[in-house]
Design a protein around this motif. Structure first.
Motif, PDB file in Angstrom:
ATOM      1  N   ALA A  26       0.813  -1.221   0.000  1.00 17.09           N
ATOM      2  CA  ALA A  26       0.000   0.000   0.000  1.00 17.09           C
ATOM      3  C   ALA A  26       0.844   1.267   0.000  1.00 17.09           C
ATOM      4  CB  ALA A  26      -0.992   0.009   1.174  1.00 17.09           C
ATOM      5  N   SER A  27       2.103   1.164  -0.436  1.00 18.61           N
ATOM      6  CA  SER A  27       2.923   2.380  -0.558  1.00 18.61           C
ATOM      7  C   SER A  27       2.304   3.354  -1.563  1.00 18.61           C
ATOM      8  CB  SER A  27       4.365   2.033  -0.968  1.00 18.61           C
ATOM      9  OG  SER A  27       4.370   1.236  -2.137  1.00 18.61           O
ATOM     10  N   ILE A  28       1.526   2.835  -2.506  1.00 19.35           N
ATOM     11  CA  ILE A  28       0.904   3.720  -3.505  1.00 19.35           C
ATOM     12  C   ILE A  28      -0.187   4.608  -2.898  1.00 19.35           C
ATOM     13  CG2 ILE A  28      -0.903   2.088  -4.254  1.00 19.35           C
ATOM     14  CD1 ILE A  28      -0.360   3.106  -7.136  1.00 19.35           C
ATOM     15  N   LEU A  29      -0.673   4.246  -1.717  1.00 23.04           N
ATOM     16  CA  LEU A  29      -1.774   5.017  -1.118  1.00 23.04           C
ATOM     17  C   LEU A  29      -1.292   6.195  -0.279  1.00 23.04           C
ATOM     18  CD1 LEU A  29      -4.140   2.150   0.108  1.00 23.04           C
ATOM     19  CD2 LEU A  29      -4.169   3.346  -2.079  1.00 23.04           C
ATOM     20  N   LEU A  30      -0.037   6.188   0.127  1.00 21.36           N
ATOM     21  CA  LEU A  30       0.453   7.245   1.025  1.00 21.36           C
ATOM     22  C   LEU A  30       0.499   8.583   0.299  1.00 21.36           C
ATOM     23  CD1 LEU A  30       3.330   5.367   2.914  1.00 21.36           C
ATOM     24  CD2 LEU A  30       1.127   6.119   3.865  1.00 21.36           C
ATOM     25  N   ASP A  31       0.040   9.613   0.972  1.00 15.82           N
ATOM     26  CA  ASP A  31       0.103  10.956   0.412  1.00 15.82           C
ATOM     27  C   ASP A  31       1.506  11.533   0.596  1.00 15.82           C
ATOM     28  OD1 ASP A  31      -2.507  11.111  -0.469  1.00 15.82           O
ATOM     29  OD2 ASP A  31      -3.257  12.091   1.351  1.00 15.82           O
ATOM     30  N   LYS A  51       7.966  13.518  -1.474  1.00 18.98           N
ATOM     31  CA  LYS A  51       7.014  13.350  -2.568  1.00 18.98           C
ATOM     32  C   LYS A  51       6.744  11.848  -2.719  1.00 18.98           C
ATOM     33  CE  LYS A  51       6.480  14.776  -7.374  1.00 18.98           C
ATOM     34  NZ  LYS A  51       7.202  15.266  -8.549  1.00 18.98           N
ATOM     35  N   ALA A  52       5.473  11.460  -2.624  1.00 18.38           N
ATOM     36  CA  ALA A  52       5.123  10.035  -2.582  1.00 18.38           C
ATOM     37  C   ALA A  52       4.914   9.448  -3.976  1.00 18.38           C
ATOM     38  CB  ALA A  52       3.873   9.847  -1.732  1.00 18.38           C
ATOM     39  N   GLU A  53       4.898   8.116  -4.019  1.00 20.59           N
ATOM     40  CA  GLU A  53       4.701   7.354  -5.259  1.00 20.59           C
ATOM     41  C   GLU A  53       3.546   7.856  -6.118  1.00 20.59           C
ATOM     42  OE1 GLU A  53       3.881   2.950  -5.098  1.00 20.59           O
ATOM     43  OE2 GLU A  53       5.569   3.067  -3.719  1.00 20.59           O
ATOM     44  N   LYS A  54       2.413   8.152  -5.479  1.00 17.47           N
ATOM     45  CA  LYS A  54       1.235   8.541  -6.259  1.00 17.47           C
ATOM     46  C   LYS A  54       1.452   9.862  -6.993  1.00 17.47           C
ATOM     47  CE  LYS A  54      -1.989   8.670  -2.937  1.00 17.47           C
ATOM     48  NZ  LYS A  54      -2.955   9.112  -1.869  1.00 17.47           N
ATOM     49  N   ASP A  55       2.466  10.629  -6.579  1.00 21.65           N
ATOM     50  CA  ASP A  55       2.790  11.876  -7.262  1.00 21.65           C
ATOM     51  C   ASP A  55       4.009  11.731  -8.170  1.00 21.65           C
ATOM     52  OD1 ASP A  55       0.634  13.185  -6.093  1.00 21.65           O
ATOM     53  OD2 ASP A  55       1.778  13.672  -4.291  1.00 21.65           O
TER      54      ASP A  55
END
Ligand code: HEM
Ligand SMILES: *[C@@H]1O[C@H](CO)[C@@H](O)[C@H](O)[C@H]1NC(C)=O
Ligand SMILES: *[C@@H]1O[C@H](CO)[C@@H](O)[C@H](O)[C@H]1NC(C)=O
Ligand SMILES: *[C@@H]1O[C@H](CO)[C@@H](O)[C@H](O)[C@H]1NC(C)=O
Ligand SMILES: *[C@@H]1O[C@H](CO)[C@@H](O)[C@H](O)[C@H]1NC(C)=O
Ligand SMILES: *[C@@H]1O[C@H](CO)[C@@H](O)[C@H](O)[C@H]1NC(C)=O
Ligand SMILES: *[C@@H]1O[C@H](CO)[C@@H](O)[C@H](O)[C@H]1NC(C)=O
Length: 318
Positions: free
Chosen positions: A72-77, A83-87
């Motif tokens: 769930a590293s993709i969910l962290l803001d 700067k997180a994975e989703k960005d």
């Protein structure tokens, strides 16, 4: 000790270190028996409101598992210092995080601090496939959530321009085989792509070819209409499959016809190591379904984190 008992003891001693039984289909049977039905209802409701949800959730699971394992590293803001994975770079279409948040909120009130965000994504990915007409499988659970998410690690995802060797290597790094690569690429039976992911195939492709020669000519023309030179519509693009909300084996038939949207899709038909598998899935949907299901279980085992935490909110570490 009787020989039979002795034999059983020996088998147990050998079996324990070998199986490394981290994940379990019955993991929440006692602690949160309603977990899977809560997740399913949330996904079904969300998908009725927004038809894009299934494809986005399936892709979310793939990206989560390929970066730092299914944690769930993709969910962290992102936070002020990080700067997180989703960005990170291919963030343009991994969306619908709110659906996982909704499921988490309901799970926290039903069984607090019990169901990890990583397991929610894994169950949700199975549910969206099943509710789109694809196979159903038992999801192994017991993943823990990670505490780290780094934007630039997404460069380690395979690119839509990857060739077959690069794709095979990318999957092999995660312990996945050639069959897993071909079966999981069938996830492109759902969803949509923006022009930026395939535009390079349409013009000035190489010093020899203006257009990618592996593209069907009529299909290339259609793609060019959708993504004209210097277009400004950032939502422009193409559905990955002619039946983009139905999970079926149409994707493989399209790849054989030169209508794979990404160079990475088409590459599977241009390499003898993968071509025969594409052909077998195009011929036999039941075979594709059963191989997709077992490859999704293997994808769900990638880098599973035993020592992490169960986040209270999927967007922040505890
Ligand atoms: C084999 C390597 C793969 C590559 C290079 C790749 C690349 C891509 C790209 C570039 C997009 C479009 C992004 C955009 O422009 O909006 C996309 C979409 C998608 N991918 Fe993949 N992908 C791969 C494997 C997978 C796997 C294994 C799955 C799941 C099992 C998957 C599921 C999806 C889905 C469902 C979409 C549509 C998303 C949406 O509609 O929002 N992909 N992929
Ligand atoms: C169903 O989904 C909609 C849209 O996301 C949301 O507003 C609503 O609260 C959801 N209902 C339930 C029962 O989850
Ligand atoms: C997506 O990634 C790009 C490239 O790293 C970055 O410039 C952009 O800010 C990101 N978009 C969002 C919404 O975070
Ligand atoms: C990724 O980011 C970290 C710090 O955030 C930096 O030290 C590292 O050099 C970056 N790596 C790449 C490949 O850009
Ligand atoms: C794939 O790309 C790599 C790296 O760019 C290159 O070395 C290799 O020759 C290519 N392989 C195939 C099969 O095209
Ligand atoms: C086409 O690509 C080549 C390099 O591969 C580049 O030098 C040239 O400027 C490009 N032409 C156009 C029209 O973009
Ligand atoms: C191109 O688009 C037209 C109109 O949407 C469609 O009827 C046709 O089947 C498409 N051709 C190919 C080769 O995909």
């Amino acid at each position: 000790m009787a020989p039979l008992v002795q034999h059983i003891v020996v088998v147990l001693l050998i079996a324990i270190p070998l199986t490394k039984a981290v994940l379990d289909a019955h993991y929440y049977d006692k602690t949160c028996p309603q977990a899977e039905s809560i997740i399913f209802q949330t996904l079904r409701n969300a998908s009725l409101y927004d038809r894009k949800v299934p494809a986005r959730i399936l892709r979310m699971f793939f990206h989560d598992c390929f970066i730092r394992g299914c944690d769930a590293s993709i969910l962290l803001d992102s936070t002020p210092g990080n700067k997180a994975e989703k960005d990170g770079p291919p963030n343009i279409s991994v969306r619908s995080f709110y659906v996982i948040d909704d499921a988490k909120t309901k799970l926290e009130s039903a069984c607090p601090h019990t169901v990890s965000c990583a397991d929610i994504i894994a169950v949700a990915a199975r549910d969206v496939v099943a509710m789109s007409g694809g196979p159903h499988w038992n999801v192994l659970k017991g993943r823990k959530d990670g505490r780290v998410s780094i934007a630039n690690e997404t460069i380690n995802l395979p690119a839509p321009s990857s060739n077959s060797t690069q794709l095979i290597q990318s999957f092999a790094k995660r312990g996945l085989g050639v069959k897993d690569l071909v079966a999981l690429s069938g996830g492109h039976t759902l969803g949509f792509s923006h022009c930026s992911s395939f535009e390079a195939r349409l013009r000035n492709f190489s010093s020899l070819h203006e257009v990618d020669p592996t593209l069907n000519t009529d299909f290339a023309e259609n793609l060019t209409k959708k993504c004209p030179k210097h277009h400004t519509d950032s939502n422009a693009g193409q559905f990955l499959d002619s039946s983009a909300s139905t999970f079926d084996n149409e994707y493989y038939k399209r790849v054989i016809a030169g209508k794979g949207v990404f160079a990475s899709d088409q590459a599977l038909y241009g390499d003898h190591r993968t071509k025969w598998i594409v052909e077998s899935f195009a011929r036999d949907q039941a075979l594709f379904f059963s191989e997709f299901a077992s490859s999704m279980v293997r994808l769900g085992n990638v880098g599973v984190n035993e020592h992490g935490e169960v986040r209270t909110k999927c967007r922040v570490v505890n």
